[in-house]
Design an enzyme around this catalytic site. Structure first.
Site, PDB file in Angstrom:
ATOM      1  N   SER A 291      -0.651  10.350   9.969  1.00 50.15           N
ATOM      2  CA  SER A 291      -0.715   9.499  11.156  1.00 50.15           C
ATOM      3  C   SER A 291      -2.150   9.115  11.459  1.00 50.15           C
ATOM      4  CB  SER A 291      -0.124  10.240  12.369  1.00 50.15           C
ATOM      5  OG  SER A 291       1.201  10.667  12.123  1.00 50.15           O
ATOM      6  N   SER A 329       4.895   7.858   9.363  1.00 47.02           N
ATOM      7  CA  SER A 329       3.538   7.856   9.902  1.00 47.02           C
ATOM      8  C   SER A 329       3.564   7.561  11.403  1.00 47.02           C
ATOM      9  CB  SER A 329       2.692   6.795   9.178  1.00 47.02           C
ATOM     10  OG  SER A 329       1.346   6.845   9.599  1.00 47.02           O
ATOM     11  N   ASP A 331       1.461   6.028  14.030  1.00 52.37           N
ATOM     12  CA  ASP A 331       0.285   5.173  14.226  1.00 52.37           C
ATOM     13  C   ASP A 331       0.317   4.662  15.663  1.00 52.37           C
ATOM     14  OD1 ASP A 331      -0.020   5.554  11.430  1.00 52.37           O
ATOM     15  OD2 ASP A 331       1.305   3.868  11.068  1.00 52.37           O
TER      16      ASP A 331
END
Length: 421
Positions: A291, A329, A331
């Site tokens: 991340s 991920s 983000d």
């Protein structure tokens, strides 16, 4: 009674070995930054080339780094980072803010109220995935001691996963570490790399962590400052790109490996090879896992809906570096403006300013430039680290990065000395 003492001693020694060592909040940078290597992403950096170039912003770290020397012994490689939009003296005064997620496989608490109110009170905290609760508790405890419970009742705490290098399941981050990070916050230069929440992070297959950068707009564009701080823990090696150069393809080796006699246990270590194996070029865990948390600060007079637009430009920088916002991920980004938001002298309304929308483009560009540089700084300043279960992650080699950029014409060639006649 006496017969039990020898049995207790090994356990006591093990406990002492695992007690985290709190490193200084602002340690000297051990390695060069992008600007030191002549790498530019455009624009004019501020004096410090850091998020603290935005007046009032302060950053603090608590770094936990400890572990036994015995092969396979648990090792602590983690910490907490605090970003204070108005510094500790005015920590409860709200700023206009907005958040945006490119991909939501992660956590940033407090964002519902930020979106609802357009305001952020208190620090932005960043740590590891399993530490969110402890850091959240620490912020509230810190606020209670200062009678700020209501203003800081919904802390913003973000995370990225550091389980490759850190004994993440040991829950070593405690509420006191969050309090220490807030108390350590200062203006001025910001420690980067393997510090604070970034201590155990991995970015594009290299050692990652905390990175920062800033841009100062020219006077004709308002002269505003915009700064970025990232906790970089995302991305695949093969897609890593710097200034348009496929650096990941140029440096396919130096993959994560293990130094001990036994391979690490767990689903993320299935392909890991011994560090003694030459030519390790295969990924050691599924690419795209990890991340990135990005905090954008500016002194430009922006309202929450405009800060939302700024936060939405962060993914452009991540894409330029080779990130895709992959399925697993997290983000998540937060942008804030330090312009005053509160009414003066008990007035019923606050007087705030708003930059014209047509004047936002330079700030969008500054966001993309500073975010790229902050990501690269996170890798450049971080050095090779050996962590939990003897896993090792290599630092981005400066010489090979520079060589790749020169090869592509992105850096000037080394000047040869003129022959003496």
């Amino acid at each position: 009674m006496t017969s039990a003492r020898p049995a207790l001693l090994p356990g006591l020694l093990c406990l002492l070995v695992l007690l985290p060592t709190v490193a200084p909040a602002q340690a000297p940078r051990p390695r060069a930054r992008a600007s030191d290597l002549g790498i530019s992403f455009g624009g004019a950096p501020g004096a410090l080339n850091a998020i603290t170039d935005v007046k009032g912003v302060e950053v603090g770290h608590t770094t936990l780094h400890s572990g036994g020397d015995a092969p396979g012994a648990p090792k602590v490689r983690t910490g907490v980072t605090a970003v204070l939009p108005r510094g500790r003296d005015a920590v409860a005064q709200p700023v206009f803010a907005a958040t945006y997620a490119l991909n939501g496989s992660g956590e940033m608490t407090g964002t519902h109220w930020v979106k609802e109110s357009g305001l952020l009170s208190g620090p932005v905290m960043i740590s590891n995935t399993h530490a969110v609760g402890a850091v959240h508790e620490g912020v509230i405890a810190w606020a209670q001691k200062r009678n700020l419970t209501w203003e800081l009742g919904l802390p913003v705490v973000a995370e990225t996963w550091d389980g490759l290098l850190n004994d993440i399941g040991g829950f070593h981050v405690r509420p006191t570490h969050a309090m220490q990070a807030i108390d350590a916050a200062r203006p001025g230069p910001v420690a980067e790399g393997s510090v604070g929440g970034g201590t155990g992070m991995v970015c594009h297959g290299f050692k990652g962590g905390i990175g920062t950068s800033s841009r100062r707009l020219p006077a004709e564009q308002g002269g505003y400052t915009l700064g970025v701080l990232v906790q970089c823990n995302y991305g695949s090696r093969r897609l890593l790109s710097v200034a348009g150069v496929p650096v990941g393809e140029e440096i396919p080796d130096l993959r994560s490996c293990y130094t001990g006699a036994q391979p690490p246990k767990g689903p993320f270590f299935l392909q890991m090879k011994p560090c003694s194996t030459p030519g390790v070029i295969k990924p050691t865990h599924p690419e795209g896992m990890g991340s990135i948390i990005v905090v954008v600060a500016t002194d430009a007079p922006l309202l929450p809906h405009q800060l939302d637009r700024v936060a939405r430009r962060v993914p452009l920088a991540i894409a330029k570096m080779g990130g895709l916002g992959e399925d697993f991920s997290g983000d998540i980004f937060l942008a804030f403006s330090t312009q005053p938001t509160e009414a003066v002298n008990g007035a019923p309304s606050a007087q705030v300013a708003m930059l014209e929308n047509v004047r936002l483009n330079p700030l969008f560009e500054a966001t993309v430039q500073a975010t790229q540089e902050a990501i690269l700084n996170a890798m450049l300043v971080s050095d090779t680290m050996t962590g939990n279960q003897d896993a090792r992650v290599y630092g981005l080699p400066h010489d090979r990065l520079v060589k790749a950029l020169r090869k592509a014409g992105r850096l000037p060639p080394v000047s040869k000395p003129k022959p003496v006649k």
